[in-house]
Design a protein around this motif. Structure first.
Motif, PDB file in Angstrom:
ATOM      1  N   LEU A 136       0.829  -1.210   0.000  1.00  0.00           N
ATOM      2  CA  LEU A 136       0.000   0.000   0.000  1.00  0.00           C
ATOM      3  C   LEU A 136       0.861   1.258   0.000  1.00  0.00           C
ATOM      4  CD1 LEU A 136      -2.781  -1.106   2.490  1.00  0.00           C
ATOM      5  CD2 LEU A 136      -2.990  -0.838   0.004  1.00  0.00           C
ATOM      6  N   ALA A 137       1.965   1.227   0.730  1.00  0.00           N
ATOM      7  CA  ALA A 137       2.845   2.394   0.764  1.00  0.00           C
ATOM      8  C   ALA A 137       3.449   2.653  -0.614  1.00  0.00           C
ATOM      9  CB  ALA A 137       3.948   2.187   1.791  1.00  0.00           C
ATOM     10  N   ARG A 138       3.844   1.597  -1.303  1.00  0.00           N
ATOM     11  CA  ARG A 138       4.442   1.779  -2.639  1.00  0.00           C
ATOM     12  C   ARG A 138       3.392   2.189  -3.671  1.00  0.00           C
ATOM     13  NH1 ARG A 138       9.423  -2.449  -3.651  1.00  0.00           N
ATOM     14  NH2 ARG A 138      10.230  -2.471  -1.520  1.00  0.00           N
ATOM     15  N   LEU A 139       2.174   1.691  -3.519  1.00  0.00           N
ATOM     16  CA  LEU A 139       1.100   2.154  -4.405  1.00  0.00           C
ATOM     17  C   LEU A 139       0.874   3.645  -4.223  1.00  0.00           C
ATOM     18  CD1 LEU A 139      -1.558  -0.692  -4.105  1.00  0.00           C
ATOM     19  CD2 LEU A 139      -0.481   0.067  -6.218  1.00  0.00           C
ATOM     20  N   ALA A 140       0.831   4.084  -2.977  1.00  0.00           N
ATOM     21  CA  ALA A 140       0.575   5.502  -2.700  1.00  0.00           C
ATOM     22  C   ALA A 140       1.686   6.386  -3.240  1.00  0.00           C
ATOM     23  CB  ALA A 140       0.415   5.704  -1.196  1.00  0.00           C
ATOM     24  N   SER A 141       2.921   5.876  -3.233  1.00  0.00           N
ATOM     25  CA  SER A 141       4.058   6.677  -3.713  1.00  0.00           C
ATOM     26  C   SER A 141       4.222   6.611  -5.226  1.00  0.00           C
ATOM     27  CB  SER A 141       5.352   6.201  -3.043  1.00  0.00           C
ATOM     28  OG  SER A 141       5.736   4.918  -3.533  1.00  0.00           O
ATOM     29  N   GLY A 142       3.467   5.724  -5.890  1.00  0.00           N
ATOM     30  CA  GLY A 142       3.584   5.581  -7.342  1.00  0.00           C
ATOM     31  C   GLY A 142       4.602   4.558  -7.772  1.00  0.00           C
ATOM     32  N   ALA A 143       5.181   3.796  -6.837  1.00  0.00           N
ATOM     33  CA  ALA A 143       6.199   2.800  -7.182  1.00  0.00           C
ATOM     34  C   ALA A 143       5.598   1.474  -7.613  1.00  0.00           C
ATOM     35  CB  ALA A 143       7.142   2.570  -6.002  1.00  0.00           C
ATOM     36  N   MET A 156      -7.352   4.380   1.894  1.00  0.00           N
ATOM     37  CA  MET A 156      -6.289   5.373   1.808  1.00  0.00           C
ATOM     38  C   MET A 156      -6.604   6.344   0.687  1.00  0.00           C
ATOM     39  SD  MET A 156      -2.901   2.949   2.316  1.00  0.00           S
ATOM     40  CE  MET A 156      -1.807   4.380   2.151  1.00  0.00           C
ATOM     41  N   ALA A 157      -6.347   7.611   0.914  1.00  0.00           N
ATOM     42  CA  ALA A 157      -6.597   8.629  -0.107  1.00  0.00           C
ATOM     43  C   ALA A 157      -5.810   8.308  -1.368  1.00  0.00           C
ATOM     44  CB  ALA A 157      -6.200  10.003   0.426  1.00  0.00           C
ATOM     45  N   GLY A 158      -6.491   8.355  -2.493  1.00  0.00           N
ATOM     46  CA  GLY A 158      -5.831   8.125  -3.774  1.00  0.00           C
ATOM     47  C   GLY A 158      -5.757   6.673  -4.191  1.00  0.00           C
ATOM     48  N   THR A 263     -14.068 -21.841  12.171  1.00  0.00           N
ATOM     49  CA  THR A 263     -13.445 -21.597  10.869  1.00  0.00           C
ATOM     50  C   THR A 263     -12.704 -20.263  10.864  1.00  0.00           C
ATOM     51  OG1 THR A 263     -15.478 -20.593  10.050  1.00  0.00           O
ATOM     52  CG2 THR A 263     -15.158 -22.942   9.613  1.00  0.00           C
ATOM     53  N   LEU A 264     -11.755 -20.168   9.986  1.00  0.00           N
ATOM     54  CA  LEU A 264     -10.949 -18.958   9.821  1.00  0.00           C
ATOM     55  C   LEU A 264     -10.740 -18.741   8.331  1.00  0.00           C
ATOM     56  CD1 LEU A 264      -9.274 -16.750  11.282  1.00  0.00           C
ATOM     57  CD2 LEU A 264      -7.330 -18.328  11.240  1.00  0.00           C
ATOM     58  N   TRP A 265     -10.827 -17.487   7.901  1.00  0.00           N
ATOM     59  CA  TRP A 265     -10.716 -17.171   6.474  1.00  0.00           C
ATOM     60  C   TRP A 265      -9.599 -16.165   6.247  1.00  0.00           C
ATOM     61  CZ3 TRP A 265     -13.808 -19.707   2.958  1.00  0.00           C
ATOM     62  CH2 TRP A 265     -14.898 -20.402   3.495  1.00  0.00           C
ATOM     63  N   ARG A 266      -8.921 -16.316   5.125  1.00  0.00           N
ATOM     64  CA  ARG A 266      -7.954 -15.318   4.669  1.00  0.00           C
ATOM     65  C   ARG A 266      -8.609 -14.552   3.516  1.00  0.00           C
ATOM     66  NH1 ARG A 266      -3.426 -15.842   1.200  1.00  0.00           N
ATOM     67  NH2 ARG A 266      -4.889 -16.917  -0.158  1.00  0.00           N
ATOM     68  N   GLU A 267      -8.789 -13.259   3.697  1.00  0.00           N
ATOM     69  CA  GLU A 267      -9.409 -12.429   2.665  1.00  0.00           C
ATOM     70  C   GLU A 267      -8.349 -11.559   2.011  1.00  0.00           C
ATOM     71  OE1 GLU A 267     -13.549 -10.971   3.402  1.00  0.00           O
ATOM     72  OE2 GLU A 267     -12.952 -11.310   5.489  1.00  0.00           O
ATOM     73  N   LEU A 268      -8.391 -11.516   0.700  1.00  0.00           N
ATOM     74  CA  LEU A 268      -7.461 -10.699  -0.071  1.00  0.00           C
ATOM     75  C   LEU A 268      -8.232  -9.655  -0.861  1.00  0.00           C
ATOM     76  CD1 LEU A 268      -4.974 -13.341  -1.582  1.00  0.00           C
ATOM     77  CD2 LEU A 268      -4.565 -11.777   0.330  1.00  0.00           C
ATOM     78  N   GLY A 269      -7.593  -8.523  -1.073  1.00  0.00           N
ATOM     79  CA  GLY A 269      -8.174  -7.477  -1.898  1.00  0.00           C
ATOM     80  C   GLY A 269      -7.215  -7.055  -2.989  1.00  0.00           C
ATOM     81  N   ILE A 270      -7.746  -6.389  -3.986  1.00  0.00           N
ATOM     82  CA  ILE A 270      -6.935  -5.807  -5.055  1.00  0.00           C
ATOM     83  C   ILE A 270      -6.914  -4.299  -4.857  1.00  0.00           C
ATOM     84  CG2 ILE A 270      -6.741  -5.374  -7.530  1.00  0.00           C
ATOM     85  CD1 ILE A 270      -7.903  -8.070  -8.066  1.00  0.00           C
ATOM     86  N   ALA A 271      -5.720  -3.750  -4.834  1.00  0.00           N
ATOM     87  CA  ALA A 271      -5.560  -2.302  -4.649  1.00  0.00           C
ATOM     88  C   ALA A 271      -4.856  -1.701  -5.857  1.00  0.00           C
ATOM     89  CB  ALA A 271      -4.758  -2.018  -3.380  1.00  0.00           C
ATOM     90  N   HIS A 272      -5.267  -0.511  -6.228  1.00  0.00           N
ATOM     91  CA  HIS A 272      -4.586   0.245  -7.295  1.00  0.00           C
ATOM     92  C   HIS A 272      -4.897   1.717  -7.098  1.00  0.00           C
ATOM     93  CE1 HIS A 272      -8.342   0.901  -9.594  1.00  0.00           C
ATOM     94  NE2 HIS A 272      -8.653  -0.331  -9.236  1.00  0.00           N
ATOM     95  N   ARG A 273      -4.176   2.558  -7.802  1.00  0.00           N
ATOM     96  CA  ARG A 273      -4.415   3.987  -7.653  1.00  0.00           C
ATOM     97  C   ARG A 273      -5.757   4.374  -8.269  1.00  0.00           C
ATOM     98  NH1 ARG A 273       0.843   3.642  -8.672  1.00  0.00           N
ATOM     99  NH2 ARG A 273       0.646   4.071 -10.888  1.00  0.00           N
ATOM    100  N   ALA A 274      -6.445   5.281  -7.602  1.00  0.00           N
ATOM    101  CA  ALA A 274      -7.747   5.728  -8.082  1.00  0.00           C
ATOM    102  C   ALA A 274      -7.574   6.599  -9.324  1.00  0.00           C
ATOM    103  CB  ALA A 274      -8.464   6.508  -6.980  1.00  0.00           C
ATOM    104  N   GLY A 275      -8.657   6.762 -10.058  1.00  0.00           N
ATOM    105  CA  GLY A 275      -8.598   7.582 -11.267  1.00  0.00           C
ATOM    106  C   GLY A 275      -8.381   6.746 -12.509  1.00  0.00           C
TER     107      GLY A 275
END
Length: 294
Positions: A136-143, A156-158, A263-275
């Motif tokens: 998430l930090a690298r996505l926010a920085s554009g890396a 997170m903003a953006g 039971t226990l679950w592992r949830e994953l998400g997809i993140a990318h920059r908005a816009g």
């Protein structure tokens, strides 16, 4: 220092190839005085004649021949660069930087990469092994362009973060152990454990699962590499809790998997920059969404 215009170089090449200012003007759809001006500007910039004019014929001087040769290379490079960029704008090529955990990389990404290789062979996906917070930090920085992250995450903003997969967490045990059909926190806490390191979301989930039943076991070792953990389980070193993707290959014969109770679950998400998303990134996102599980 004044730079040399590609238009002036193109004019020089046309005059040299056609042997005439008038013929070059017609080919370039320019007025003859404009062609003459282009050559005069080049010669002024170089400080030497590039063309000789004798008896109505135009030919390159020795310096002009070198300049024409270099001009051809520059013009070809410029055309190739433009073509490459146009292909990238169209989504036919491009570089997409993706961050994910080792588990997602080992068992989920190969399927997506195989589809991309077949449908979009010009897209180069560069993968970095990262924790969710690093991603998430690298996505926010554009890396990075895309991240596969453990959920839940604070917005997170953006950035856009959407649920992607929900896979069950299973107990992986040495096959020679005598184990119940369903694994409880009390039973597992009494066994030697190999768990994910404390930097991961799975480590926190595991600790919460044990703590809800009043247990706080100390693992023998903590790692952040699921295949290495499974190898240690197969060797009989201990038991572990790991997500099980339905698409993952069968476990080692020396390992048995057991469901958990509760039971226990592992949830994953997809993140990318908005816009606006670049076409190559959109293609990768589209393929990843085909692997979505509810």
């Amino acid at each position: 220092m004044r730079e040399i215009s590609l238009d002036r170089l193109r004019t020089l090449v046309e005059v040299a190839d056609r042997g005439s200012f008038a013929n070059a003007a017609r080919a370039l759809h320019l007025a003859p005085p404009t062609v003459s001006l282009h050559i005069a500007e080049l010669e002024s910039r170089i400080g030497a004649p590039l063309l000789s004019r004798k008896r109505g014929q135009v030919a390159s001087t020795a310096i002009g021949e070198v300049m024409v040769e270099r001009a051809r290379r520059l013009l070809a490079d410029a055309e190739q660069a433009l073509e490459d960029i146009q292909r990238q704008v169209a989504g036919l090529t491009g570089r997409v930087r993706l961050g994910a955990s080792t588990g997602a990389i080992a068992h989920l990404l190969p399927q997506a990469l195989e589809v991309l290789r077949q449908e979009h062979p010009g897209i180069d996906v560069q993968v970095a092994v990262l924790t969710s917070q690093e991603t998430l930090a690298r996505l926010a920085s554009g890396a990075l362009d895309i991240g596969l992250v453990a959920l839940p995450q604070s917005q997170m903003a953006g950035l856009t973060i959407k649920p992607w997969r929900r896979d069950p967490v299973m107990a992986f045990l040495p096959a020679h152990w005598k184990s119940p059909a369903r694994i409880t926190p009390a039973w597992l806490a009494a066994q030697p454990l190999i768990l994910n390191d404390v930097t991961t979301r799975l480590s926190r989930q595991t600790a919460e699962w044990f703590a809800a039943d009043g247990h706080h076991p100390v693992p023998r070792i903590q790692l952040n590499y699921n295949d290495a953990i499974k190898s240690l389980v197969a060797a009989g070193y201990g038991a572990t809790l790991l997500p099980h993707e339905t698409s993952a290959p069968p476990a080692d014969a020396r390992i048995v998997m057991r469901p958990l109770r509760p039971t226990l679950w592992r949830e994953l998400g997809i993140a990318h920059r908005a816009g606006q998303v670049e076409p190559s990134t959109r293609h990768v996102l589209d393929v990843l969404w085909t692997l979505r599980m509810k």
